[in-house]
Design a protein around this motif. Structure first.
Motif, PDB file in Angstrom:
ATOM      1  N   THR A  20      -2.551   2.268  -5.796  1.00 10.90           N
ATOM      2  CA  THR A  20      -2.120   2.042  -4.421  1.00 10.90           C
ATOM      3  C   THR A  20      -3.122   2.649  -3.459  1.00 10.90           C
ATOM      4  OG1 THR A  20       0.198   2.137  -5.105  1.00 10.90           O
ATOM      5  CG2 THR A  20      -0.244   2.413  -2.759  1.00 10.90           C
ATOM      6  N   GLU A  21      -3.506   1.871  -2.449  1.00 17.78           N
ATOM      7  CA  GLU A  21      -4.361   2.343  -1.368  1.00 17.78           C
ATOM      8  C   GLU A  21      -3.469   2.510  -0.137  1.00 17.78           C
ATOM      9  OE1 GLU A  21      -8.303   0.732   0.962  1.00 17.78           O
ATOM     10  OE2 GLU A  21      -6.662  -0.659   0.576  1.00 17.78           O
ATOM     11  N   ASP A  22      -3.493   3.691   0.460  1.00 17.87           N
ATOM     12  CA  ASP A  22      -2.710   3.962   1.665  1.00 17.87           C
ATOM     13  C   ASP A  22      -3.679   4.264   2.800  1.00 17.87           C
ATOM     14  OD1 ASP A  22      -1.299   5.379   3.750  1.00 17.87           O
ATOM     15  OD2 ASP A  22       0.333   5.713   2.341  1.00 17.87           O
ATOM     16  N   VAL A  23      -3.594   3.461   3.871  1.00 15.68           N
ATOM     17  CA  VAL A  23      -4.415   3.673   5.053  1.00 15.68           C
ATOM     18  C   VAL A  23      -3.461   3.725   6.248  1.00 15.68           C
ATOM     19  CG1 VAL A  23      -6.325   2.838   6.467  1.00 15.68           C
ATOM     20  CG2 VAL A  23      -6.308   2.360   4.022  1.00 15.68           C
ATOM     21  N   GLY A  24      -3.212   4.913   6.733  1.00 16.66           N
ATOM     22  CA  GLY A  24      -2.344   5.065   7.892  1.00 16.66           C
ATOM     23  C   GLY A  24      -0.952   4.490   7.699  1.00 16.66           C
ATOM     24  N   GLY A  25      -0.419   4.584   6.518  1.00 12.74           N
ATOM     25  CA  GLY A  25       0.920   4.076   6.242  1.00 12.74           C
ATOM     26  C   GLY A  25       0.960   2.644   5.744  1.00 12.74           C
ATOM     27  N   ASN A  26      -0.149   1.925   5.843  1.00  9.59           N
ATOM     28  CA  ASN A  26      -0.234   0.568   5.295  1.00  9.59           C
ATOM     29  C   ASN A  26      -0.683   0.668   3.849  1.00  9.59           C
ATOM     30  OD1 ASN A  26       0.419  -0.757   7.757  1.00  9.59           O
ATOM     31  ND2 ASN A  26      -1.684  -0.450   8.444  1.00  9.59           N
ATOM     32  N   ARG A  27       0.064   0.040   2.950  1.00 10.12           N
ATOM     33  CA  ARG A  27      -0.225   0.168   1.523  1.00 10.12           C
ATOM     34  C   ARG A  27      -0.512  -1.178   0.884  1.00 10.12           C
ATOM     35  NH1 ARG A  27       3.011   4.809  -1.506  1.00 10.12           N
ATOM     36  NH2 ARG A  27       2.493   6.484  -0.069  1.00 10.12           N
ATOM     37  N   ASP A  28      -1.496  -1.169   0.004  1.00  7.52           N
ATOM     38  CA  ASP A  28      -1.792  -2.302  -0.864  1.00  7.52           C
ATOM     39  C   ASP A  28      -1.784  -1.789  -2.292  1.00  7.52           C
ATOM     40  OD1 ASP A  28      -2.334  -4.501   1.014  1.00  7.52           O
ATOM     41  OD2 ASP A  28      -4.018  -3.246   1.653  1.00  7.52           O
ATOM     42  N   THR A  29      -1.235  -2.575  -3.201  1.00  6.96           N
ATOM     43  CA  THR A  29      -1.067  -2.132  -4.582  1.00  6.96           C
ATOM     44  C   THR A  29      -1.497  -3.218  -5.551  1.00  6.96           C
ATOM     45  OG1 THR A  29       0.791  -0.712  -3.979  1.00  6.96           O
ATOM     46  CG2 THR A  29       0.640  -1.336  -6.276  1.00  6.96           C
ATOM     47  N   ILE A  30      -2.138  -2.787  -6.639  1.00  8.69           N
ATOM     48  CA  ILE A  30      -2.392  -3.677  -7.774  1.00  8.69           C
ATOM     49  C   ILE A  30      -1.843  -2.999  -9.022  1.00  8.69           C
ATOM     50  CG2 ILE A  30      -4.444  -4.731  -6.731  1.00  8.69           C
ATOM     51  CD1 ILE A  30      -6.101  -3.086  -8.790  1.00  8.69           C
ATOM     52  N   MET A  31      -1.516  -3.821 -10.001  1.00  7.43           N
ATOM     53  CA  MET A  31      -1.012  -3.327 -11.281  1.00  7.43           C
ATOM     54  C   MET A  31      -2.011  -3.741 -12.357  1.00  7.43           C
ATOM     55  SD  MET A  31       1.775  -2.035 -10.205  1.00  7.43           S
ATOM     56  CE  MET A  31       3.297  -1.947 -11.065  1.00  7.43           C
ATOM     57  N   VAL A  32      -2.412  -2.778 -13.193  1.00  6.11           N
ATOM     58  CA  VAL A  32      -3.350  -3.053 -14.281  1.00  6.11           C
ATOM     59  C   VAL A  32      -2.641  -2.718 -15.595  1.00  6.11           C
ATOM     60  CG1 VAL A  32      -5.586  -2.480 -15.288  1.00  6.11           C
ATOM     61  CG2 VAL A  32      -5.312  -2.446 -12.803  1.00  6.11           C
ATOM     62  N   THR A  78      -6.111   7.152   1.174  1.00  2.81           N
ATOM     63  CA  THR A  78      -5.604   7.888   0.020  1.00  2.81           C
ATOM     64  C   THR A  78      -5.323   6.872  -1.075  1.00  2.81           C
ATOM     65  OG1 THR A  78      -4.555   9.517   1.466  1.00  2.81           O
ATOM     66  CG2 THR A  78      -3.836   9.473  -0.829  1.00  2.81           C
ATOM     67  N   PHE A  79      -5.827   7.158  -2.266  1.00  2.52           N
ATOM     68  CA  PHE A  79      -5.583   6.294  -3.415  1.00  2.52           C
ATOM     69  C   PHE A  79      -4.665   7.027  -4.386  1.00  2.52           C
ATOM     70  CE2 PHE A  79      -9.680   4.970  -1.758  1.00  2.52           C
ATOM     71  CZ  PHE A  79      -9.570   3.600  -1.739  1.00  2.52           C
ATOM     72  N   TYR A  80      -3.646   6.334  -4.856  1.00  2.00           N
ATOM     73  CA  TYR A  80      -2.730   6.864  -5.860  1.00  2.00           C
ATOM     74  C   TYR A  80      -2.897   6.040  -7.134  1.00  2.00           C
ATOM     75  CZ  TYR A  80      -0.498   8.981  -1.796  1.00  2.00           C
ATOM     76  OH  TYR A  80      -0.246   9.688  -0.646  1.00  2.00           O
ATOM     77  N   MET A  84      10.785  -3.248 -10.179  1.00  2.00           N
ATOM     78  CA  MET A  84      10.365  -2.869 -11.526  1.00  2.00           C
ATOM     79  C   MET A  84      10.894  -1.471 -11.801  1.00  2.00           C
ATOM     80  SD  MET A  84       6.613  -2.790 -13.308  1.00  2.00           S
ATOM     81  CE  MET A  84       5.776  -1.700 -12.198  1.00  2.00           C
ATOM     82  N   ASP A  85      11.731  -1.332 -12.784  1.00  2.00           N
ATOM     83  CA  ASP A  85      12.271  -0.045 -13.183  1.00  2.00           C
ATOM     84  C   ASP A  85      11.292   0.595 -14.157  1.00  2.00           C
ATOM     85  OD1 ASP A  85      15.001   1.133 -15.186  1.00  2.00           O
ATOM     86  OD2 ASP A  85      14.114   2.052 -13.414  1.00  2.00           O
ATOM     87  N   ALA A  86      10.569   1.614 -13.691  1.00  2.00           N
ATOM     88  CA  ALA A  86       9.527   2.214 -14.525  1.00  2.00           C
ATOM     89  C   ALA A  86       9.599   3.730 -14.450  1.00  2.00           C
ATOM     90  CB  ALA A  86       8.154   1.732 -14.079  1.00  2.00           C
ATOM     91  N   ASP A  87       9.200   4.371 -15.518  1.00  2.00           N
ATOM     92  CA  ASP A  87       9.126   5.821 -15.558  1.00  2.00           C
ATOM     93  C   ASP A  87       7.685   6.262 -15.342  1.00  2.00           C
ATOM     94  OD1 ASP A  87      11.865   6.297 -16.148  1.00  2.00           O
ATOM     95  OD2 ASP A  87      11.493   5.742 -18.225  1.00  2.00           O
ATOM     96  N   LEU A  88       7.488   7.215 -14.444  1.00  2.00           N
ATOM     97  CA  LEU A  88       6.167   7.747 -14.152  1.00  2.00           C
ATOM     98  C   LEU A  88       5.754   8.700 -15.264  1.00  2.00           C
ATOM     99  CD1 LEU A  88       3.838   7.941 -12.096  1.00  2.00           C
ATOM    100  CD2 LEU A  88       5.096   9.818 -11.032  1.00  2.00           C
ATOM    101  N   LEU A  89       4.579   8.432 -15.878  1.00  2.00           N
ATOM    102  CA  LEU A  89       4.061   9.267 -16.962  1.00  2.00           C
ATOM    103  C   LEU A  89       2.967  10.216 -16.489  1.00  2.00           C
ATOM    104  CD1 LEU A  89       3.799   6.526 -19.724  1.00  2.00           C
ATOM    105  CD2 LEU A  89       5.649   8.168 -19.388  1.00  2.00           C
ATOM    106  N   HIS A  90       2.183   9.769 -15.489  1.00  2.00           N
ATOM    107  CA  HIS A  90       1.055  10.569 -14.998  1.00  2.00           C
ATOM    108  C   HIS A  90       0.661  10.022 -13.639  1.00  2.00           C
ATOM    109  CE1 HIS A  90      -2.495  13.180 -15.651  1.00  2.00           C
ATOM    110  NE2 HIS A  90      -3.083  12.314 -14.842  1.00  2.00           N
ATOM    111  N   THR A  91       0.176  10.882 -12.763  1.00  2.00           N
ATOM    112  CA  THR A  91      -0.291  10.428 -11.457  1.00  2.00           C
ATOM    113  C   THR A  91      -1.548  11.197 -11.052  1.00  2.00           C
ATOM    114  OG1 THR A  91       0.386   9.914  -9.192  1.00  2.00           O
ATOM    115  CG2 THR A  91       1.146  12.006 -10.092  1.00  2.00           C
ATOM    116  N   GLU A  92      -2.407  10.512 -10.319  1.00  2.00           N
ATOM    117  CA  GLU A  92      -3.615  11.116  -9.749  1.00  2.00           C
ATOM    118  C   GLU A  92      -3.703  10.675  -8.295  1.00  2.00           C
ATOM    119  OE1 GLU A  92      -5.851  13.186 -11.172  1.00  2.00           O
ATOM    120  OE2 GLU A  92      -4.956  13.105 -13.163  1.00  2.00           O
ATOM    121  N   LYS A  93      -4.311  11.519  -7.457  1.00  2.00           N
ATOM    122  CA  LYS A  93      -4.459  11.225  -6.038  1.00  2.00           C
ATOM    123  C   LYS A  93      -5.911  11.460  -5.661  1.00  2.00           C
ATOM    124  CE  LYS A  93      -2.634  12.909  -1.617  1.00  2.00           C
ATOM    125  NZ  LYS A  93      -1.652  13.853  -1.027  1.00  2.00           N
ATOM    126  N   ILE A  94      -6.505  10.491  -4.951  1.00  2.00           N
ATOM    127  CA  ILE A  94      -7.895  10.600  -4.510  1.00  2.00           C
ATOM    128  C   ILE A  94      -7.929  10.422  -2.995  1.00  2.00           C
ATOM    129  CG2 ILE A  94     -10.208   9.599  -4.647  1.00  2.00           C
ATOM    130  CD1 ILE A  94      -9.356   8.495  -7.437  1.00  2.00           C
TER     131      ILE A  94
END
Length: 69
Positions: free
Chosen positions: A34-46, A17-19, A1-11
């Motif tokens: 995106t949820e990152d746990v020790g380098g393993n990532r899971d992502t959902i798109m809303v 770590t959640f992006y 997916m070719d997308a431009d980043l408009l804003h990002t938050e990190k928790i």
């Protein structure tokens, strides 16, 4: 997916770590979570057009969790 980043938050939460990234592509805006746990990532798109519903559902869940805890 070719997308431009408009804003990002990190928790940061314990070892996770959640992006949250607001992106725009040819089909519109989307929030990539995106949820990152020790380098393993899971992502959902809303899709941005349902963010209000998504946030309302999370708010309801938080209220229930607050009542339980």
């Amino acid at each position: 997916m070719d997308a431009d980043l408009l804003h990002t938050e990190k928790i940061l939460a314990d070892r996770k770590t959640f992006y949250l990234d607001l992106k725009q592509n040819s089909r519109g805006m989307v929030v990539k979570i995106t949820e990152d746990v020790g380098g393993n990532r899971d992502t959902i798109m809303v899709p941005a057009e349902i963010l209000g519903d998504f946030i309302a559902a999370l708010t309801d869940i938080k209220l229930t969790a607050d009542e339980q805890g």
